[in-house]
Design a protein around this motif. Structure first.
Motif, PDB file in Angstrom:
ATOM      1  N   SER A 176      10.174  18.821  55.629  1.00  0.00           N
ATOM      2  CA  SER A 176       9.141  19.344  54.723  1.00  0.00           C
ATOM      3  C   SER A 176       9.239  20.860  54.617  1.00  0.00           C
ATOM      4  CB  SER A 176       7.759  18.910  55.223  1.00  0.00           C
ATOM      5  OG  SER A 176       6.763  19.238  54.280  1.00  0.00           O
ATOM      6  N   ASN A 177       8.316  21.453  53.889  1.00  0.00           N
ATOM      7  CA  ASN A 177       8.338  22.900  53.719  1.00  0.00           C
ATOM      8  C   ASN A 177       7.397  23.608  54.687  1.00  0.00           C
ATOM      9  OD1 ASN A 177       6.131  21.820  52.359  1.00  0.00           O
ATOM     10  ND2 ASN A 177       5.927  23.607  51.055  1.00  0.00           N
ATOM     11  N   GLY A 178       6.978  22.891  55.724  1.00  0.00           N
ATOM     12  CA  GLY A 178       6.118  23.475  56.734  1.00  0.00           C
ATOM     13  C   GLY A 178       5.863  22.431  57.802  1.00  0.00           C
ATOM     14  N   GLU A 179       5.549  22.881  58.993  1.00  0.00           N
ATOM     15  CA  GLU A 179       5.419  21.934  60.102  1.00  0.00           C
ATOM     16  C   GLU A 179       4.082  21.193  60.147  1.00  0.00           C
ATOM     17  OE1 GLU A 179       6.314  23.833  63.805  1.00  0.00           O
ATOM     18  OE2 GLU A 179       8.343  24.357  63.157  1.00  0.00           O
ATOM     19  N   GLU A 180       3.021  21.872  59.739  1.00  0.00           N
ATOM     20  CA  GLU A 180       1.692  21.297  59.898  1.00  0.00           C
ATOM     21  C   GLU A 180       1.518  20.031  59.050  1.00  0.00           C
ATOM     22  OE1 GLU A 180       1.995  24.312  58.215  1.00  0.00           O
ATOM     23  OE2 GLU A 180       2.180  25.524  60.020  1.00  0.00           O
ATOM     24  N   GLU A 207      11.006  21.844  59.436  1.00  0.00           N
ATOM     25  CA  GLU A 207      11.490  22.646  58.311  1.00  0.00           C
ATOM     26  C   GLU A 207      13.018  22.641  58.275  1.00  0.00           C
ATOM     27  OE1 GLU A 207       9.678  26.464  57.579  1.00  0.00           O
ATOM     28  OE2 GLU A 207       8.151  26.050  59.072  1.00  0.00           O
ATOM     29  N   GLY A 208      13.568  23.096  57.154  1.00  0.00           N
ATOM     30  CA  GLY A 208      15.020  23.151  57.015  1.00  0.00           C
ATOM     31  C   GLY A 208      15.705  23.897  58.149  1.00  0.00           C
ATOM     32  N   LYS A 209      15.070  24.974  58.613  1.00  0.00           N
ATOM     33  CA  LYS A 209      15.715  25.778  59.649  1.00  0.00           C
ATOM     34  C   LYS A 209      15.826  25.043  60.993  1.00  0.00           C
ATOM     35  CE  LYS A 209      11.451  28.341  60.667  1.00  0.00           C
ATOM     36  NZ  LYS A 209      10.953  27.606  61.854  1.00  0.00           N
ATOM     37  N   ASP A 210      15.062  23.950  61.145  1.00  0.00           N
ATOM     38  CA  ASP A 210      15.084  23.228  62.413  1.00  0.00           C
ATOM     39  C   ASP A 210      16.102  22.099  62.449  1.00  0.00           C
ATOM     40  OD1 ASP A 210      12.906  24.790  63.340  1.00  0.00           O
ATOM     41  OD2 ASP A 210      11.552  23.550  62.143  1.00  0.00           O
ATOM     42  N   ILE A 211      16.711  21.784  61.300  1.00  0.00           N
ATOM     43  CA  ILE A 211      17.640  20.651  61.228  1.00  0.00           C
ATOM     44  C   ILE A 211      18.730  20.768  62.286  1.00  0.00           C
ATOM     45  CG2 ILE A 211      19.392  19.504  59.799  1.00  0.00           C
ATOM     46  CD1 ILE A 211      17.771  20.270  57.330  1.00  0.00           C
ATOM     47  N   PHE A 212      19.288  21.978  62.412  1.00  0.00           N
ATOM     48  CA  PHE A 212      20.462  22.159  63.262  1.00  0.00           C
ATOM     49  C   PHE A 212      20.117  22.537  64.699  1.00  0.00           C
ATOM     50  CE2 PHE A 212      21.361  23.061  58.843  1.00  0.00           C
ATOM     51  CZ  PHE A 212      22.345  22.113  58.596  1.00  0.00           C
ATOM     52  N   LYS A 213      18.809  22.583  64.988  1.00  0.00           N
ATOM     53  CA  LYS A 213      18.392  22.950  66.341  1.00  0.00           C
ATOM     54  C   LYS A 213      18.346  21.754  67.290  1.00  0.00           C
ATOM     55  CE  LYS A 213      15.577  26.996  65.263  1.00  0.00           C
ATOM     56  NZ  LYS A 213      14.194  27.313  64.857  1.00  0.00           N
ATOM     57  N   GLY A 214      18.429  20.557  66.713  1.00  0.00           N
ATOM     58  CA  GLY A 214      18.389  19.380  67.574  1.00  0.00           C
ATOM     59  C   GLY A 214      16.994  19.012  68.044  1.00  0.00           C
ATOM     60  N   VAL A 215      15.955  19.370  67.289  1.00  0.00           N
ATOM     61  CA  VAL A 215      14.590  19.047  67.701  1.00  0.00           C
ATOM     62  C   VAL A 215      14.199  17.611  67.350  1.00  0.00           C
ATOM     63  CG1 VAL A 215      13.764  21.421  67.602  1.00  0.00           C
ATOM     64  CG2 VAL A 215      13.588  19.986  65.568  1.00  0.00           C
ATOM     65  N   ALA A 216      14.951  16.979  66.437  1.00  0.00           N
ATOM     66  CA  ALA A 216      14.663  15.594  66.047  1.00  0.00           C
ATOM     67  C   ALA A 216      15.946  14.777  66.054  1.00  0.00           C
ATOM     68  CB  ALA A 216      14.041  15.568  64.657  1.00  0.00           C
ATOM     69  N   ASP A 217      15.807  13.475  66.303  1.00  0.00           N
ATOM     70  CA  ASP A 217      16.980  12.597  66.273  1.00  0.00           C
ATOM     71  C   ASP A 217      17.148  11.969  64.894  1.00  0.00           C
ATOM     72  OD1 ASP A 217      17.452  12.943  69.099  1.00  0.00           O
ATOM     73  OD2 ASP A 217      15.662  11.711  69.392  1.00  0.00           O
TER      74      ASP A 217
ATOM     75  N   LYS B 231      15.583  27.524  53.891  1.00  0.00           N
ATOM     76  CA  LYS B 231      15.422  27.411  55.340  1.00  0.00           C
ATOM     77  C   LYS B 231      16.621  26.708  55.973  1.00  0.00           C
ATOM     78  CE  LYS B 231      10.886  28.762  55.735  1.00  0.00           C
ATOM     79  NZ  LYS B 231       9.728  27.856  55.708  1.00  0.00           N
ATOM     80  N   THR B 232      17.197  25.727  55.261  1.00  0.00           N
ATOM     81  CA  THR B 232      18.382  25.046  55.781  1.00  0.00           C
ATOM     82  C   THR B 232      19.526  26.040  55.902  1.00  0.00           C
ATOM     83  OG1 THR B 232      17.730  22.932  54.804  1.00  0.00           O
ATOM     84  CG2 THR B 232      20.047  23.181  55.374  1.00  0.00           C
ATOM     85  N   GLY B 233      19.692  26.861  54.871  1.00  0.00           N
ATOM     86  CA  GLY B 233      20.751  27.863  54.889  1.00  0.00           C
ATOM     87  C   GLY B 233      20.564  28.839  56.038  1.00  0.00           C
ATOM     88  N   GLU B 234      19.326  29.289  56.199  1.00  0.00           N
ATOM     89  CA  GLU B 234      18.998  30.223  57.269  1.00  0.00           C
ATOM     90  C   GLU B 234      19.321  29.609  58.640  1.00  0.00           C
ATOM     91  OE1 GLU B 234      15.066  31.834  56.180  1.00  0.00           O
ATOM     92  OE2 GLU B 234      14.811  32.047  58.346  1.00  0.00           O
ATOM     93  N   GLY B 235      18.870  28.377  58.819  1.00  0.00           N
ATOM     94  CA  GLY B 235      19.065  27.703  60.103  1.00  0.00           C
ATOM     95  C   GLY B 235      20.529  27.434  60.390  1.00  0.00           C
ATOM     96  N   LEU B 236      21.256  27.034  59.359  1.00  0.00           N
ATOM     97  CA  LEU B 236      22.671  26.715  59.573  1.00  0.00           C
ATOM     98  C   LEU B 236      23.465  27.972  59.888  1.00  0.00           C
ATOM     99  CD1 LEU B 236      25.046  24.776  59.608  1.00  0.00           C
ATOM    100  CD2 LEU B 236      25.237  25.036  57.143  1.00  0.00           C
ATOM    101  N   ALA B 237      23.209  29.042  59.145  1.00  0.00           N
ATOM    102  CA  ALA B 237      23.924  30.290  59.390  1.00  0.00           C
ATOM    103  C   ALA B 237      23.683  30.752  60.822  1.00  0.00           C
ATOM    104  CB  ALA B 237      23.480  31.362  58.397  1.00  0.00           C
ATOM    105  N   GLU B 238      22.431  30.679  61.250  1.00  0.00           N
ATOM    106  CA  GLU B 238      22.081  31.074  62.611  1.00  0.00           C
ATOM    107  C   GLU B 238      22.844  30.220  63.632  1.00  0.00           C
ATOM    108  OE1 GLU B 238      17.834  30.985  64.316  1.00  0.00           O
ATOM    109  OE2 GLU B 238      17.741  32.338  62.592  1.00  0.00           O
ATOM    110  N   SER B 239      22.898  28.913  63.368  1.00  0.00           N
ATOM    111  CA  SER B 239      23.569  28.011  64.301  1.00  0.00           C
ATOM    112  C   SER B 239      25.063  28.289  64.368  1.00  0.00           C
ATOM    113  CB  SER B 239      23.363  26.549  63.888  1.00  0.00           C
ATOM    114  OG  SER B 239      22.007  26.209  63.946  1.00  0.00           O
ATOM    115  N   ILE B 240      25.669  28.552  63.227  1.00  0.00           N
ATOM    116  CA  ILE B 240      27.104  28.832  63.220  1.00  0.00           C
ATOM    117  C   ILE B 240      27.393  30.091  64.036  1.00  0.00           C
ATOM    118  CG2 ILE B 240      29.061  29.541  61.772  1.00  0.00           C
ATOM    119  CD1 ILE B 240      28.033  27.667  59.613  1.00  0.00           C
ATOM    120  N   PHE B 241      26.554  31.123  63.852  1.00  0.00           N
ATOM    121  CA  PHE B 241      26.795  32.353  64.597  1.00  0.00           C
ATOM    122  C   PHE B 241      26.556  32.152  66.093  1.00  0.00           C
ATOM    123  CE2 PHE B 241      26.186  34.157  60.297  1.00  0.00           C
ATOM    124  CZ  PHE B 241      27.440  34.742  60.194  1.00  0.00           C
TER     125      PHE B 241
END
Lengths: 330, 330
Positions: A176-180, A207-217, B231-241
């Motif tokens: 989504s575009n926000g966590e809440e 959020e999109g920025k969390d996709i690559f952090k591994g917070v969800a399966d 946000k996906t772009g931001e998160g992915l770039a951060e992860s790659i770095f």
């Protein structure tokens, strides 16, 4: 035995046939290559004993990459219809295609039928994260969906991860575009309570920025958003590597560093490469169907088949068929 | 004179005040910092002549980052209401905030009103590409929109790029899950003909993987998809770095290469960093409003204000106000 659609994909039949051949040579498993027999035979580079586990099933009609699903459905002599038929009759355990996603999905639904309780099948695909991997569902099968569809995607994904990947309790999130709770478009706002009430592993929105952090399966999205997220990631990763390469090879300092770092770059790139992950299952049809990236080359096909054969062995389809998936989980 | 919302953003007021101070010291421009006077004064590190161009306007009420827009609208003593009022009366030429996007947008619409012909304002934000930059509209202001809204976003973006960035004929694309006309969800399918018929610079749909290739100057999406893409772009770039850095600093070879390559990595990272790009205008309200990333720190604020002052000087708002934006272009 697995069926491989030799005619599907941007680099078909050559790269598909070669990838399938690699898979057979390496694993000793049996496959059927379905498509235009003459074209398939031309691409096989190995002979005799090495590929005695490859059968060819002739299918004269071609479904192109941008053909409308309704058109594809009429081509009963295509590799899709003929290949999926082998899964339907039980002769083959699964069907693999890098072809036109919409056409594969439509043909699979008509040929194999759907799992009881599921209105729309969806593609679940693994994505690399900083800590391992996460699974995105739907990766592009359905562009317009209802909250109930997203809920069904989540339930299928949960069963799939528990069975095929042995997760105890996968963490399920909505993109989504926000966590809440309350963030999102109308679709997401209506999906949230369905997942919250019915899925033990639901952790809320990410959020999109969390996709690559591994917070969800498991990350749930409609196929329109899912496709855009996947392709954006692919494009950005490619651009970053291009920029780094260009910069590294500019100037003496860069050149030296570039040589030393080539291995590092390659390693990280490999981690992000869809080719390493191979095919993604179409969950919700009554049969095992894997869809690979249209741009899949030899290595992606071979890897995809390996992922598929492993998944098939876990009998995840039986688990999906076991219960009414609309019933509350726990 | 520009107004800066000193209380908006994850690192407000400190980083906002410091960034604004940097901007004033560097450019000699006048600003008003609006917010809690005592807290603002505490953060100012320079004195006297150096910051004689900074005024402070006291606004005791705080709008938090996750406050609902409807709640924010009631706080008439907030930095949003008090700051936007200065734009409304013409005392200030623009308003800058790194605060709650929904609240800024709602307050701006109520305080300044909308441009005739525009139903919903939208945020347009620059994104780095391999060849330069592209502009995404809407970056997150509207989660549920109609085809007419997307059309209006495209028209506003075209005027903005022609005026503020001197593009002759910006190339306008719709973000979709496939390039062909007819690809997309229901919203995109209905938007396509509107843009095709009315925008001279329309080039069709593009996919996520094309965003960073520089094939389009304006990329149109709804704010839900736009937010997720950013946000996906931001998160992915951060992860790659992170992956590269971790790998580079593993092993002797990596260490040496890492030192040599540090400059390269930094350069590429800088190109992708939102802080370098600063704020993004909210197009469609009758006044100049820039919204910066919530995580903006000192440098992002200073850069954002520089982008804003440049845009203000091009008088892009006058161009937007000039004609009925719903009328066919050419």
């Amino acid at each position: 035995m697995l069926v491989v659609d030799a005619m599907g994909g941007d680099f078909a039949p050559k790269e598909i046939v070669l990838g399938a051949q690699d898979f057979v040579v390496e694993t000793g498993k049996k496959i059927v290559l379905v498509g235009r027999e003459k074209e398939i035979k031309k691409e096989l580079t190995k002979k005799g004993n090495e590929i005695r586990n490859i059968e060819i099933l002739d299918a004269p009609e071609i479904v192109t990459m941008d053909e409308k699903p309704t058109m594809a459905l009429r081509k009963k002599e295509s590799s899709l219809w003929k290949g999926l038929h082998l899964v339907k009759t039980g002769e083959a355990k699964g069907f693999f295609s890098a072809g036109n996603t919409g056409a594969v999905m439509a043909t699979a639904v008509f040929s194999l039928g759907k799992i009881p309780g599921i209105d729309r099948p969806a593609i679940i695909t693994p994505l690399p994260t900083l800590t391992g991997q996460t699974f995105l569902i739907d990766a592009g099968a359905n562009v317009d969906v209802k909250p109930e569809n997203l809920y069904q995607f989540a339930v299928m994904a949960e069963v799939y991860l528990k069975t095929a990947y042995r997760y105890q309790k996968p963490r399920v999130a909505i993109l989504s575009n926000g966590e809440e709770e309350g963030k999102g478009n109308d679709l997401i706002k209506k999906t949230y309570p369905l997942l919250k009430e019915n899925l033990a592993g639901f952790i809320g929105n990410i959020e999109g920025k969390d996709i690559f952090k591994g917070v969800a399966d498991i990350i749930v999205a409609d196929g329109f958003v899912g496709n855009i997220v996947l392709k954006t990631g692919e494009g950005l990763a490619e651009s970053i590597f291009t920029l780094l390469k260009n910069d590294v090879f500019t100037g003496l300092k860069g050149k030296l560093g570039g040589l030393l770092l080539a291995k590092s770059l390659k390693k990280v790139k490999k981690r992000l490469d869809y080719a390493e992950y191979g095919g993604a299952p179409l969950l919700g049809v009554n049969g095992i169907v894997f869809i690979a990236h249209g741009r899949s080359r030899r290595i992606a096909v071979a890897n995809g088949l390996k992922v598929m054969v492993k998944a098939v062995e876990t009998r995840f389809l039986d688990e999906l068929l076991k219960g009414d998936l609309n019933v509350q989980e726990n």
